[in-house]
Design a protein around this motif. Sequence first.
Motif, PDB file in Angstrom:
ATOM      1  N   ILE A  95      36.621  36.883 -16.933  1.00  0.00           N
ATOM      2  CA  ILE A  95      35.268  36.638 -16.423  1.00  0.00           C
ATOM      3  C   ILE A  95      34.421  37.878 -16.672  1.00  0.00           C
ATOM      4  N   GLU A  96      33.103  37.693 -16.695  1.00  0.00           N
ATOM      5  CA  GLU A  96      32.214  38.812 -17.028  1.00  0.00           C
ATOM      6  C   GLU A  96      31.462  39.320 -15.812  1.00  0.00           C
ATOM      7  N   GLY A  97      31.253  40.610 -15.791  1.00  0.00           N
ATOM      8  CA  GLY A  97      30.420  41.195 -14.747  1.00  0.00           C
ATOM      9  C   GLY A  97      30.931  42.540 -14.294  1.00  0.00           C
ATOM     10  N   SER A  98      30.483  42.935 -13.126  1.00  0.00           N
ATOM     11  CA  SER A  98      30.923  44.188 -12.532  1.00  0.00           C
ATOM     12  C   SER A  98      32.308  43.954 -11.909  1.00  0.00           C
ATOM     13  N   PRO A  99      33.350  44.710 -12.350  1.00  0.00           N
ATOM     14  CA  PRO A  99      34.719  44.390 -11.961  1.00  0.00           C
ATOM     15  C   PRO A  99      34.951  44.223 -10.458  1.00  0.00           C
ATOM     16  N   GLY A 100      34.545  45.207  -9.657  1.00  0.00           N
ATOM     17  CA  GLY A 100      34.805  45.131  -8.215  1.00  0.00           C
ATOM     18  C   GLY A 100      34.204  43.875  -7.614  1.00  0.00           C
ATOM     19  N   HIS A 101      32.930  43.675  -7.908  1.00  0.00           N
ATOM     20  CA  HIS A 101      32.195  42.537  -7.368  1.00  0.00           C
ATOM     21  C   HIS A 101      32.813  41.219  -7.822  1.00  0.00           C
ATOM     22  N   MET A 102      33.120  41.130  -9.109  1.00  0.00           N
ATOM     23  CA  MET A 102      33.663  39.880  -9.651  1.00  0.00           C
ATOM     24  C   MET A 102      35.061  39.577  -9.105  1.00  0.00           C
ATOM     25  N   ILE A 103      35.870  40.618  -8.908  1.00  0.00           N
ATOM     26  CA  ILE A 103      37.218  40.397  -8.359  1.00  0.00           C
ATOM     27  C   ILE A 103      37.108  39.849  -6.935  1.00  0.00           C
ATOM     28  N   VAL A 104      36.247  40.467  -6.140  1.00  0.00           N
ATOM     29  CA  VAL A 104      36.066  40.011  -4.750  1.00  0.00           C
ATOM     30  C   VAL A 104      35.570  38.560  -4.717  1.00  0.00           C
ATOM     31  N   GLU A 105      34.615  38.238  -5.581  1.00  0.00           N
ATOM     32  CA  GLU A 105      34.094  36.861  -5.659  1.00  0.00           C
ATOM     33  C   GLU A 105      35.183  35.878  -6.083  1.00  0.00           C
ATOM     34  N   PHE A 106      35.939  36.282  -7.086  1.00  0.00           N
ATOM     35  CA  PHE A 106      37.013  35.435  -7.620  1.00  0.00           C
ATOM     36  C   PHE A 106      38.054  35.129  -6.540  1.00  0.00           C
ATOM     37  N   VAL A 107      38.394  36.172  -5.809  1.00  0.00           N
ATOM     38  CA  VAL A 107      39.401  36.064  -4.748  1.00  0.00           C
ATOM     39  C   VAL A 107      38.917  35.107  -3.655  1.00  0.00           C
ATOM     40  N   LYS A 108      37.630  35.219  -3.355  1.00  0.00           N
ATOM     41  CA  LYS A 108      37.040  34.364  -2.323  1.00  0.00           C
ATOM     42  C   LYS A 108      36.970  32.914  -2.811  1.00  0.00           C
ATOM     43  N   GLN A 109      36.455  32.725  -4.012  1.00  0.00           N
ATOM     44  CA  GLN A 109      36.285  31.369  -4.542  1.00  0.00           C
ATOM     45  C   GLN A 109      37.621  30.646  -4.696  1.00  0.00           C
ATOM     46  N   ASN A 110      38.656  31.406  -5.005  1.00  0.00           N
ATOM     47  CA  ASN A 110      39.975  30.782  -5.184  1.00  0.00           C
ATOM     48  C   ASN A 110      40.803  30.780  -3.911  1.00  0.00           C
ATOM     49  N   ASP A 111      40.183  31.242  -2.832  1.00  0.00           N
ATOM     50  CA  ASP A 111      40.831  31.237  -1.527  1.00  0.00           C
ATOM     51  C   ASP A 111      42.219  31.890  -1.594  1.00  0.00           C
ATOM     52  N   ALA A 112      42.266  33.055  -2.242  1.00  0.00           N
ATOM     53  CA  ALA A 112      43.547  33.743  -2.438  1.00  0.00           C
ATOM     54  C   ALA A 112      44.074  34.300  -1.123  1.00  0.00           C
ATOM     55  N   ASP A 113      45.395  34.456  -1.060  1.00  0.00           N
ATOM     56  CA  ASP A 113      46.042  34.993   0.141  1.00  0.00           C
ATOM     57  C   ASP A 113      46.377  36.464  -0.017  1.00  0.00           C
ATOM     58  N   LEU A 114      46.406  36.929  -1.263  1.00  0.00           N
ATOM     59  CA  LEU A 114      46.795  38.318  -1.532  1.00  0.00           C
ATOM     60  C   LEU A 114      46.250  38.747  -2.894  1.00  0.00           C
ATOM     61  N   VAL A 115      45.773  39.996  -2.941  1.00  0.00           N
ATOM     62  CA  VAL A 115      45.385  40.591  -4.225  1.00  0.00           C
ATOM     63  C   VAL A 115      46.390  41.696  -4.532  1.00  0.00           C
ATOM     64  N   VAL A 116      46.849  41.761  -5.771  1.00  0.00           N
ATOM     65  CA  VAL A 116      47.709  42.863  -6.194  1.00  0.00           C
ATOM     66  C   VAL A 116      47.015  43.587  -7.331  1.00  0.00           C
ATOM     67  N   MET A 117      46.881  44.911  -7.193  1.00  0.00           N
ATOM     68  CA  MET A 117      46.179  45.702  -8.211  1.00  0.00           C
ATOM     69  C   MET A 117      46.681  47.134  -8.215  1.00  0.00           C
ATOM     70  N   GLY A 118      46.266  47.914  -9.222  1.00  0.00           N
ATOM     71  CA  GLY A 118      46.664  49.310  -9.309  1.00  0.00           C
ATOM     72  C   GLY A 118      45.735  50.203  -8.512  1.00  0.00           C
ATOM     73  N   SER A 119      46.228  51.394  -8.160  1.00  0.00           N
ATOM     74  CA  SER A 119      45.361  52.358  -7.481  1.00  0.00           C
ATOM     75  C   SER A 119      44.368  52.954  -8.484  1.00  0.00           C
ATOM     76  N   ARG A 120      44.814  53.130  -9.719  1.00  0.00           N
ATOM     77  CA  ARG A 120      43.951  53.637 -10.782  1.00  0.00           C
ATOM     78  C   ARG A 120      44.009  52.694 -11.959  1.00  0.00           C
ATOM     79  N   GLY A 121      43.029  52.869 -12.838  1.00  0.00           N
ATOM     80  CA  GLY A 121      42.972  51.972 -13.988  1.00  0.00           C
ATOM     81  C   GLY A 121      42.921  52.724 -15.292  1.00  0.00           C
ATOM     82  N   LEU A 122      42.038  52.289 -16.139  1.00  0.00           N
ATOM     83  CA  LEU A 122      41.949  52.846 -17.488  1.00  0.00           C
ATOM     84  C   LEU A 122      41.208  54.167 -17.537  1.00  0.00           C
TER      85      LEU A 122
END
Length: 149
Positions: A95-122
């Motif tokens: 998906i396109e956009g600002s990563p933080g914002h889009m991840i939060v939106e995605f998680v909400k829209q998909n009614d997720a129970d858990l997010v798994v991610m790294g502490s740091r990225g690229l």
Amino acid sequence: MMIEMLTDYSRIVVAYDHSELSKKALKMAMNLAKQDTHIELLVVIVIQPDRPMVYSYGYAFEAYHKKQREEVKAVRNELEQDLKSLSNKTRTYAIEGSPGHMIVEFVKQNDADLVVMGSRGLSGLKELFLGSVSHYVVQKAHCPVFIVK
Ligand SMILES: Nc1ncnc2c1ncn2[C@@H]1O[C@H](COP(=O)(O)OP(=O)(O)O)[C@@H](O)[C@H]1O
Ligand SMILES: [Mg+2]
């Protein structure tokens, strides 16, 4: 341990930027999913089309986009190969956009129970602090966030 908080039909979102820590996050999420076939795994890549450096050059911008699309396609193919080892329902998204914002939106829209991610990225130096995306998601997500380090 972790699995106790996951009920039937739990939905896990992995935020994936192809960094080493996001690969580790994916592996962690896949291990969780293996505990119960009812767990769904959604892997989301956020593409940032608005890199200012490339904006000023029309041609470079187009070329950059083409290259970016090809890279994302290759990464998704690779992910889908990995995910085949699970009997769970899995899916990859770009998906396109600002990563933080889009991840939060995605998680909400998909009614997720858990997010798994790294502490740091690229982009990060190995600092003590969280990256800006992981920091944002921890602050704003409606569900628990598992930060891999
Ligand atoms: N564009 C993105 N799409 C999906 N997930 C991302 C993206 N950027 C970061 N992440 C997730 O956030 C984690 C932390 O990255 P980030 O906060 O961007 O740190 P850094 O500042 O070191 O790049 C990554 O390991 C990955 O799980
Ligand atoms: Mg980053």
